[in-house]
Design a protein around this motif. Structure first.
Motif, PDB file in Angstrom:
ATOM      1  N   PHE A   1       0.837  -1.201   0.000  1.00  0.00           N
ATOM      2  CA  PHE A   1       0.000   0.000   0.000  1.00  0.00           C
ATOM      3  C   PHE A   1       0.874   1.253   0.000  1.00  0.00           C
ATOM      4  N   PHE A   2       1.933   1.246   0.801  1.00  0.00           N
ATOM      5  CA  PHE A   2       2.866   2.369   0.845  1.00  0.00           C
ATOM      6  C   PHE A   2       3.453   2.635  -0.540  1.00  0.00           C
ATOM      7  N   GLU A   3       3.898   1.571  -1.200  1.00  0.00           N
ATOM      8  CA  GLU A   3       4.518   1.707  -2.527  1.00  0.00           C
ATOM      9  C   GLU A   3       3.518   2.254  -3.541  1.00  0.00           C
ATOM     10  N   THR A   4       2.287   1.760  -3.487  1.00  0.00           N
ATOM     11  CA  THR A   4       1.266   2.194  -4.447  1.00  0.00           C
ATOM     12  C   THR A   4       0.815   3.623  -4.171  1.00  0.00           C
ATOM     13  N   MET A   5       0.593   3.964  -2.908  1.00  0.00           N
ATOM     14  CA  MET A   5       0.219   5.337  -2.559  1.00  0.00           C
ATOM     15  C   MET A   5       1.342   6.301  -2.938  1.00  0.00           C
ATOM     16  N   SER A   6       2.571   5.886  -2.716  1.00  0.00           N
ATOM     17  CA  SER A   6       3.720   6.701  -3.111  1.00  0.00           C
ATOM     18  C   SER A   6       3.744   6.898  -4.620  1.00  0.00           C
ATOM     19  N   GLY A   7       3.285   5.870  -5.350  1.00  0.00           N
ATOM     20  CA  GLY A   7       3.234   5.978  -6.806  1.00  0.00           C
ATOM     21  C   GLY A   7       2.160   6.941  -7.270  1.00  0.00           C
ATOM     22  N   PHE A   8       0.927   6.717  -6.865  1.00  0.00           N
ATOM     23  CA  PHE A   8      -0.181   7.556  -7.342  1.00  0.00           C
ATOM     24  C   PHE A   8      -0.045   9.015  -6.901  1.00  0.00           C
ATOM     25  N   THR A   9       0.531   9.245  -5.722  1.00  0.00           N
ATOM     26  CA  THR A   9       0.710  10.625  -5.263  1.00  0.00           C
ATOM     27  C   THR A   9       2.003  11.239  -5.789  1.00  0.00           C
ATOM     28  N   THR A  10       2.734  10.492  -6.622  1.00  0.00           N
ATOM     29  CA  THR A  10       4.025  10.904  -7.220  1.00  0.00           C
ATOM     30  C   THR A  10       5.035  11.308  -6.154  1.00  0.00           C
ATOM     31  N   THR A  11       4.983  10.634  -5.003  1.00  0.00           N
ATOM     32  CA  THR A  11       5.962  10.916  -3.950  1.00  0.00           C
ATOM     33  C   THR A  11       7.308  10.306  -4.306  1.00  0.00           C
ATOM     34  N   GLY A  12       7.304   9.036  -4.683  1.00  0.00           N
ATOM     35  CA  GLY A  12       8.551   8.401  -5.114  1.00  0.00           C
ATOM     36  C   GLY A  12       9.326   7.724  -4.006  1.00  0.00           C
ATOM     37  N   ALA A  13       8.860   7.816  -2.749  1.00  0.00           N
ATOM     38  CA  ALA A  13       9.494   7.056  -1.670  1.00  0.00           C
ATOM     39  C   ALA A  13       9.216   5.578  -1.907  1.00  0.00           C
ATOM     40  N   THR A  14      10.200   4.735  -1.671  1.00  0.00           N
ATOM     41  CA  THR A  14      10.037   3.317  -1.975  1.00  0.00           C
ATOM     42  C   THR A  14      10.524   2.453  -0.836  1.00  0.00           C
ATOM     43  N   ILE A  15       9.932   1.278  -0.695  1.00  0.00           N
ATOM     44  CA  ILE A  15      10.415   0.298   0.280  1.00  0.00           C
ATOM     45  C   ILE A  15      11.241  -0.780  -0.431  1.00  0.00           C
ATOM     46  N   LEU A  16      11.454  -0.627  -1.741  1.00  0.00           N
ATOM     47  CA  LEU A  16      12.202  -1.618  -2.531  1.00  0.00           C
ATOM     48  C   LEU A  16      13.661  -1.195  -2.654  1.00  0.00           C
ATOM     49  N   ASP A  17      14.552  -2.017  -2.124  1.00  0.00           N
ATOM     50  CA  ASP A  17      15.980  -1.714  -2.235  1.00  0.00           C
ATOM     51  C   ASP A  17      16.495  -1.971  -3.645  1.00  0.00           C
ATOM     52  N   HIS A  18      15.899  -2.955  -4.314  1.00  0.00           N
ATOM     53  CA  HIS A  18      16.369  -3.328  -5.654  1.00  0.00           C
ATOM     54  C   HIS A  18      15.183  -3.486  -6.609  1.00  0.00           C
ATOM     55  N   PRO A  19      14.589  -2.388  -7.063  1.00  0.00           N
ATOM     56  CA  PRO A  19      13.452  -2.490  -7.986  1.00  0.00           C
ATOM     57  C   PRO A  19      13.825  -3.122  -9.326  1.00  0.00           C
ATOM     58  N   GLU A  20      15.133  -3.189  -9.627  1.00  0.00           N
ATOM     59  CA  GLU A  20      15.561  -3.798 -10.889  1.00  0.00           C
ATOM     60  C   GLU A  20      15.238  -5.287 -10.951  1.00  0.00           C
ATOM     61  N   TYR A  21      14.942  -5.885  -9.800  1.00  0.00           N
ATOM     62  CA  TYR A  21      14.602  -7.311  -9.774  1.00  0.00           C
ATOM     63  C   TYR A  21      13.113  -7.558 -10.029  1.00  0.00           C
ATOM     64  N   LEU A  22      12.335  -6.506 -10.126  1.00  0.00           N
ATOM     65  CA  LEU A  22      10.913  -6.667 -10.417  1.00  0.00           C
ATOM     66  C   LEU A  22      10.723  -7.149 -11.854  1.00  0.00           C
ATOM     67  N   PRO A  23       9.696  -7.962 -12.132  1.00  0.00           N
ATOM     68  CA  PRO A  23       9.397  -8.309 -13.524  1.00  0.00           C
ATOM     69  C   PRO A  23       8.940  -7.070 -14.291  1.00  0.00           C
ATOM     70  N   HIS A  24       9.046  -7.108 -15.612  1.00  0.00           N
ATOM     71  CA  HIS A  24       8.820  -5.912 -16.429  1.00  0.00           C
ATOM     72  C   HIS A  24       7.408  -5.344 -16.281  1.00  0.00           C
ATOM     73  N   GLY A  25       6.404  -6.212 -16.195  1.00  0.00           N
ATOM     74  CA  GLY A  25       5.029  -5.735 -16.079  1.00  0.00           C
ATOM     75  C   GLY A  25       4.800  -4.964 -14.794  1.00  0.00           C
ATOM     76  N   VAL A  26       5.279  -5.515 -13.677  1.00  0.00           N
ATOM     77  CA  VAL A  26       5.118  -4.855 -12.378  1.00  0.00           C
ATOM     78  C   VAL A  26       5.918  -3.558 -12.342  1.00  0.00           C
ATOM     79  N   MET A  27       7.108  -3.583 -12.940  1.00  0.00           N
ATOM     80  CA  MET A  27       7.934  -2.372 -12.985  1.00  0.00           C
ATOM     81  C   MET A  27       7.233  -1.263 -13.766  1.00  0.00           C
TER      82      MET A  27
END
Length: 501
Positions: A118-144
């Motif tokens: 929820f934190f990651e998604t709220m940060s996304g929609f509000t364009t905050t950009g704070a993340t709990i992911l240390d390595h987002p490069e490991y996400l699959p392409h669709g989720v990224m």
């Protein structure tokens, strides 16, 4: 007898206070739109043959089903939408979009907690950009891509996006626009709001495509370019790598990012006038744009000299790093090309001020907005004049238009509430054991929709994963309140909102 009266009171509350059927109808339509956006990410997941195909299939089915239930409840809803419903529907839509937006993260990674998703998604929609992911490069392409798309949609507003592409989907769009729009002074390009929304979104789309092309010309892959273009023009800050733009080690990409983030921090109505109508002079006649431009240049020059004198950067490196970070913080983007935690602490004060000020109203940036900075300076100037001339009647004009007394009162109320909320939340975090610097900058970052912080435990290049779960919920709340400019959300917690008339 008394029980009948109480029952009637409750019935009256649910029937008269809010028109739940029209609210439900709008929510259902918007959830279907969110499912459509997920479908684009599903196609990308299929194209890359990723393991996120089924997570998106299930996410889409659940979102479509929920949207259908909301639509079914509001099937015979009247067309009228009052101001009270507008404030309620805007707040609840942002919460529900974030709630259903967690599904791809949760289905793709079952070990992720709901709080983190929820934190990651709220940060996304509000364009905050704070993340709990240390390595987002490991996400699959669709989720990224979904992660970046949340920021691009949230940049100009979820409901505003809907008004632009499907104006008939949202009834009472003028009232909803007023509840979602940023800045104390709202402006339209055309008499019809839907037409204005189309023009503004056209500028936004053109800016994004130009950013994609520019990143590609600088050597970035198409997938990375699309993701970074969406988060740059949305002034969001999510990246395809934990190292952000710094990972590419490309001065050209640093300059591209700086330019497009700066442009996205400009009022889009002004950009439309400058680009589509070829009225470049309109930009430099705007008091807000001049404040935004000269503040950015002044802060950049100061930090540049500090980096040359204390960190021994060469001139080009100092200018590029200073300009990038000032624009990133001023527009509340949150991307980085250097580790500002190693800079002199006086530069942290400047960057924190950038967090507070933000870009222009009617842009994708956060903060209190430059227009309020202009208004505060004019109020202070008038106050000095009033001391010398007690009987003088002093109008306050911005770009030749008189600002009413009610807007001046609203300005003081907004800034007072903004600072009070920041102080209270920072105090709670400090009392709970969060480092002082981190607590203050985390609060400012969340409330201003900035993303990075200035501290040691959580620096500008680090994720927020180590924060306690309850702090993440406070931050999520602050992100929502900051994105919808305080009053739209907080008015729901006042007794007057739920009373008749």
């Amino acid at each position: 007898m008394n029980s009948d009266i109480r029952r009637n009171d409750v019935s009256f509350f649910f029937k008269e206070m809010l028109n739940y059927k029209i609210i439900s109808k709008i929510i259902g339509s918007l959830l279907w739109l969110e499912a459509t956006l997920m479908m684009y990410c599903l196609f990308v997941a299929i194209g890359y043959d990723g393991h996120d195909v089924w997570p998106f299939v299930w996410s889409i089915l659940i979102t479509v089903g929920a949207g259908g239930l909301f639509r079914l409840y509001g099937i015979k809803a009247p067309a009228s939408l009052g101001r009270r419903e507008a404030y309620f529907v805007v707040t609840i839509v942002w919460v529900l979009y974030s709630l259903f937006g967690t599904l791809p993260f949760l289905f793709d990674n079952p070990s992720m907690t709901f709080t983190d998703a929820f934190f990651e998604t709220m940060s996304g929609f509000t364009t905050t950009g704070a993340t709990i992911l240390d390595h987002p490069e490991y996400l699959p392409h669709g989720v990224m891509l979904w992660r970046s798309l949340t920021q691009w949609i949230g940049g100009l507003g979820i409901v505003f996006f809907t008004i632009a592409i499907l104006p008939s989907m949202v009834g009472g769009s003028v009232k909803i626009f007023a509840a979602e729009a940023t800045g104390p002074i709202k402006s339209k390009l055309q008499p019809r709001l839907s037409t204005s929304a189309k023009w503004i979104w056209s500028i936004y789309l053109i800016l994004t495509v130009a950013c994609v092309i520019s990143y590609c010309l600088c050597g970035m892959s198409l997938f990375d370019a699309v993701n970074y273009a969406m988060t740059s023009t949305a002034t969001g800050g999510f990246g395809t790598s934990g190292a952000s733009i710094e990972a590419f080690k490309s001065p050209a990409q640093d300059y591209v990012c700086t330019v497009f983030c700066f442009l996205s921090g400009v009022n889009f109505t002004l950009l439309y006038m400058a680009v589509a109508k070829l009225k470049i002079r309109k930009l430099f006649q705007s008091a807000e744009f001049k404040f935004y431009l000269f503040t950015t240049l002044g802060f950049t020059l100061f930090i540049m000299l500090e980096l040359i004198a204390r960190n021994h950067y060469d001139v080009e490196h100092a200018f590029r790093s200073a300009a990038f970070q000032v624009v990133s913080f001023m527009t509340t983007t949150g991307l980085y090309n250097d580790d500002a935690s190693t800079w002199p602490h006086v530069t942290w004060v400047v960057l924190a001020l950038c967090m507070f000020l933000g870009g222009c109203s009617g842009s994708t940036s956060g903060g209190i907005k430059s227009i309020r900075g202009v208004m505060v300076l004019k109020v202070i100037r008038n106050e000095f004049t009033q001391i010398l001339h007690p009987n003088a009647v002093l109008p306050m004009k911005i770009d030749g238009v008189n600002v009413s007394q009610s807007k001046r009162v609203t300005l003081l109320a907004f800034i007072g509430l903004y600072l009070t909320l920041a102080l209270v939340c920072a105090f709670i975090m400090i009392a709970a054991g969060v480092d002082n610097t981190n607590a203050i900058t985390i609060t400012l970052s969340s409330l201003g929709n900035v993303g990075p912080t200035l501290g040691i435990e959580i620096g500008p290049t680090m994720s927020w994963a180590i924060l306690p779960q309850w702090v993440k919920w406070i931050c999520s709340f602050l992100m929502l309140v900051g994105r919808l400019e305080l009053f739209t959300v907080l008015v729901l917690f006042t007794p007057a909102f739920w009373k008749e008339n």
